[in-house]
Design an enzyme around this catalytic site. Structure first.
Site, mmCIF file in Angstrom:
data_model
loop_
_atom_site.group_PDB
_atom_site.id
_atom_site.type_symbol
_atom_site.label_atom_id
_atom_site.label_comp_id
_atom_site.label_asym_id
_atom_site.label_seq_id
_atom_site.Cartn_x
_atom_site.Cartn_y
_atom_site.Cartn_z
ATOM 1 N N ASN A 107 0.901 -1.269 -0.034
ATOM 2 C CA ASN A 107 0.041 -0.075 0.050
ATOM 3 C C ASN A 107 0.934 1.255 0.027
ATOM 4 O O ASN A 107 2.128 1.166 -0.119
ATOM 5 C CB ASN A 107 -1.100 -0.075 1.146
ATOM 6 C CG ASN A 107 -2.246 0.506 0.945
ATOM 7 O OD1 ASN A 107 -2.348 1.740 0.208
ATOM 8 N ND2 ASN A 107 -3.295 -0.071 0.640
ATOM 9 N N ARG A 108 0.348 2.362 0.351
ATOM 10 C CA ARG A 108 0.986 3.622 0.160
ATOM 11 C C ARG A 108 1.733 4.186 1.263
ATOM 12 O O ARG A 108 1.371 4.006 2.459
ATOM 13 C CB ARG A 108 -0.296 4.624 -0.456
ATOM 14 C CG ARG A 108 -0.801 4.353 -1.826
ATOM 15 C CD ARG A 108 -1.925 5.193 -1.920
ATOM 16 N NE ARG A 108 -2.380 4.885 -3.361
ATOM 17 C CZ ARG A 108 -3.336 4.013 -3.843
ATOM 18 N NH1 ARG A 108 -3.640 3.173 -2.798
ATOM 19 N NH2 ARG A 108 -3.635 3.603 -5.109
ATOM 20 N N HIS A 133 3.049 0.054 -3.061
ATOM 21 C CA HIS A 133 3.293 -1.431 -3.002
ATOM 22 C C HIS A 133 4.865 -1.599 -2.943
ATOM 23 O O HIS A 133 5.357 -2.271 -3.697
ATOM 24 C CB HIS A 133 2.732 -2.220 -4.212
ATOM 25 C CG HIS A 133 1.356 -1.986 -4.030
ATOM 26 N ND1 HIS A 133 0.686 -2.150 -2.612
ATOM 27 C CD2 HIS A 133 0.075 -2.296 -4.854
ATOM 28 C CE1 HIS A 133 -1.074 -2.335 -3.087
ATOM 29 N NE2 HIS A 133 -1.055 -2.120 -4.173
ATOM 30 N N HIS A 207 -1.898 -9.831 -3.104
ATOM 31 C CA HIS A 207 -2.858 -8.990 -3.902
ATOM 32 C C HIS A 207 -3.662 -9.871 -4.993
ATOM 33 O O HIS A 207 -3.792 -9.453 -5.946
ATOM 34 C CB HIS A 207 -1.807 -7.986 -4.746
ATOM 35 C CG HIS A 207 -2.452 -6.726 -4.848
ATOM 36 N ND1 HIS A 207 -3.680 -6.768 -5.849
ATOM 37 C CD2 HIS A 207 -2.336 -5.415 -4.756
ATOM 38 C CE1 HIS A 207 -3.903 -5.444 -5.911
ATOM 39 N NE2 HIS A 207 -3.224 -4.617 -5.249
ATOM 40 N N TYR A 209 -6.816 -11.080 -6.908
ATOM 41 C CA TYR A 209 -7.835 -10.543 -7.356
ATOM 42 C C TYR A 209 -8.748 -11.640 -7.569
ATOM 43 O O TYR A 209 -8.506 -13.004 -7.991
ATOM 44 C CB TYR A 209 -7.817 -9.991 -8.810
ATOM 45 C CG TYR A 209 -7.334 -8.737 -8.658
ATOM 46 C CD1 TYR A 209 -5.966 -8.338 -8.872
ATOM 47 C CD2 TYR A 209 -8.058 -7.493 -8.785
ATOM 48 C CE1 TYR A 209 -5.476 -7.343 -8.670
ATOM 49 C CE2 TYR A 209 -7.535 -6.078 -9.064
ATOM 50 C CZ TYR A 209 -6.243 -6.073 -8.840
ATOM 51 O OH TYR A 209 -5.693 -4.823 -9.087
ATOM 52 N N ASP A 279 -11.779 1.193 -1.798
ATOM 53 C CA ASP A 279 -10.210 0.999 -1.974
ATOM 54 C C ASP A 279 -9.607 1.584 -0.681
ATOM 55 O O ASP A 279 -9.053 2.436 -0.810
ATOM 56 C CB ASP A 279 -9.888 1.928 -3.156
ATOM 57 C CG ASP A 279 -8.433 1.422 -3.603
ATOM 58 O OD1 ASP A 279 -7.987 0.521 -2.968
ATOM 59 O OD2 ASP A 279 -8.004 2.044 -4.555
ATOM 60 N N GLN A 313 -7.396 -4.191 3.428
ATOM 61 C CA GLN A 313 -7.614 -3.398 2.265
ATOM 62 C C GLN A 313 -8.634 -3.884 1.541
ATOM 63 O O GLN A 313 -8.333 -5.149 1.080
ATOM 64 C CB GLN A 313 -6.257 -3.054 1.394
ATOM 65 C CG GLN A 313 -6.516 -2.096 0.290
ATOM 66 C CD GLN A 313 -6.464 -0.676 0.813
ATOM 67 O OE1 GLN A 313 -6.112 -0.240 1.834
ATOM 68 N NE2 GLN A 313 -6.701 0.442 -0.124
ATOM 69 N N GLU A 341 -6.792 -7.437 0.651
ATOM 70 C CA GLU A 341 -5.296 -7.243 1.270
ATOM 71 C C GLU A 341 -5.085 -7.292 2.717
ATOM 72 O O GLU A 341 -5.233 -6.072 3.268
ATOM 73 C CB GLU A 341 -4.531 -6.191 0.237
ATOM 74 C CG GLU A 341 -4.907 -6.221 -1.008
ATOM 75 C CD GLU A 341 -4.698 -5.061 -1.758
ATOM 76 O OE1 GLU A 341 -3.746 -4.227 -1.633
ATOM 77 O OE2 GLU A 341 -5.577 -4.731 -2.581
HETATM 78 C C1 GAL Z 1 -4.550 -1.814 -4.461
HETATM 79 C C2 GAL Z 1 -4.726 -0.472 -4.321
HETATM 80 C C3 GAL Z 1 -5.244 0.349 -5.337
HETATM 81 C C4 GAL Z 1 -4.656 0.104 -6.646
HETATM 82 C C5 GAL Z 1 -4.213 -1.479 -6.768
HETATM 83 C C6 GAL Z 1 -3.341 -1.690 -7.833
HETATM 84 O O1 GAL Z 1 -3.817 -2.296 -3.274
HETATM 85 O O2 GAL Z 1 -5.144 -0.297 -2.878
HETATM 86 O O3 GAL Z 1 -5.492 1.628 -5.091
HETATM 87 O O4 GAL Z 1 -3.393 0.688 -6.400
HETATM 88 O O5 GAL Z 1 -3.696 -1.773 -5.496
HETATM 89 O O6 GAL Z 1 -3.839 -1.558 -8.994
#
Ligand code: GAL
Length: 376
Positions: A107-108, A133, A207, A209, A279, A313, A341
């Protein structure tokens, strides 16, 4: 953004290196290792883990990624329910994060800066004004060492990576490990371990999906989510937590009781507008045995997430736009996948009121997250 060191790719097709059968249980249960390609001067493998139920989990040591999860629906029909690629080239050049282990800081981090013991650390920016990330060359983009765990009760693979001092601006050499175990109860058990030789910050996650209809089959807005989190961390206009811990009660973020993901996603609630959907980091109650449940009534599939981490997340694929073509040639469209996440809160190094992500020499970060699949 493509890194130069990724560009030396060699395609190798279908060479089976060896297969390992777990003799302690039925023969069906096994791990197969195939050469997938070469990049960064290292061999990349695809591991196929088959459990006693005959269900399949595929992992690659490029980014320690999950590439395929094949589980039955309520009628026993099996399908892959996670995003990934059929080819090495797809895996190397496609979306960076599908199924990846993300580190050193998932994350950020605001403005790519944080201070440890009075020293300011500067990280590369790869998400507007922020670092996302672990930076552009984070752990999702490196080749991990891989080992099949032959003595494990269930099919299991261990990935390890030594992250050098100052890699992507982070101090300290970090030894990172993740073990994926694929149980007969259709659980992906992810056991992470990290140590460092200098004080640093670490936040690891996976991460993947998911789309319980089958990856590439429509959107996930009808999936019903229960998330045992009484609060979440609101974000600013560049998706950095403001520092507030806001109760979910009375907001579209209240999933403490089941709600379809799409039920409130388009409400004019400021946080949904800023996030372009969900998000956000949810502050887990960490009380219930299962932290998250997602149910798709069409297939009957259920995903449960169990974690010892303080945050989750929840991301609804708001940046997906159909340009990534995954397994079976299927495009991954807007909101056709969601991520759960587990981890610490975003930008924790700059928020003293958030649980600490500092890792000291001599300490070992150990954390476990489980994705469990079943049908109803
Ligand atoms: C997630 C994040 C999103 C986006 C994604 C990658 O973890 O919360 O904002 O950046 O990764 O596309």
């Amino acid at each position: 953004m493509m890194k130069n060191r990724l560009l030396t790719l060699t395609l190798v097709t279908g060479a089976i290196v060896f297969a390992s059968c777990n003799q302690s249980s039925k023969n069906k249960e096994m791990v197969k290792q195939e050469i997938y390609g070469t990049t960064q001067g290292k061999e990349v493998y695809m591991f196929t883990l088959t459990n006693k139920e005959g269900n399949v989990l595929k992992l690659t040591n490029f980014g320690a990624k999950i590439n395929w999860i094949e589980v039955p629906d309520k009628n026993g029909n099996k399908d892959n329910i996670t995003f990934g690629y059929d080819t090495f080239e797809g895996t190397i050049t496609g979306d960076k994060y599908f199924g990846a282990v993300v580190g050193r800081y998932a994350n950020r981090i605001a403005k790519g800066k944080f201070t440890l013991d009075g020293v300011e650390n500067n990280l590369p920016l790869n998400d507007g004004p922020n670092t996302l990330h672990g930076g552009p060359a984070g752990w999702h983009s490196v080749v991990w060492n891989a080992e099949i765990l032959k003595d494990s009760k269930y099919p299991a693979v261990k990935f390890t990576y030594v992250s050098p001092d100052m890699e992507e601006g982070f101090p300290g050499t970090v030894n990172a490990e993740v073990v994926y175990t694929w149980t007969d109860n259709n659980e992906i058990v992810m056991d992470y371990k990290c140590t460092t030789d200098k004080k640093t910050v670490v936040n690891v996650t996976n991460h993947a999906y998911f789309n319980l209809h089958g990856a590439g089959n429509g959107d996930i807005l009808d999936h019903v989510l229960t998330l045992k989190a009484s609060a979440f961390t609101p974000i600013d206009s560049v998706m950095i937590p403001t520092g507030e811990i806001r109760p979910v009660a009375g907001t579209p973020f209240d999933f403490t009781t089941p709600h379809a993901i799409g039920e409130r996603i388009n409400e004019q609630y400021n946080q949904l507008i800023l996030g372009k959907g969900y998000d956000h980091n949810f502050v887990l109650d960490n009380i219930d045995p299962v932290d998250v449940t997602v149910y798709d009534s069409a297939s009957g599939r259920v995903l449960e997430v169990i974690t010892d981490q303080p945050g989750m997340q929840f991301y609804t694929g708001n940046f997906l736009d159909g340009t990534q073509i995954g397994h079976g040639g299927k495009p991954y469209n807007y909101r056709s996948g969601f991520c759960l996440e587990s981890g610490h809160y975003p930008d924790s190094p700059n928020h003293p009121n958030f649980p600490s992500t500092v890792l000291n020499p001599g300490d070992t970060l150990k954390t476990q997250t489980i994705y469990r699949f079943s049908v109803r």
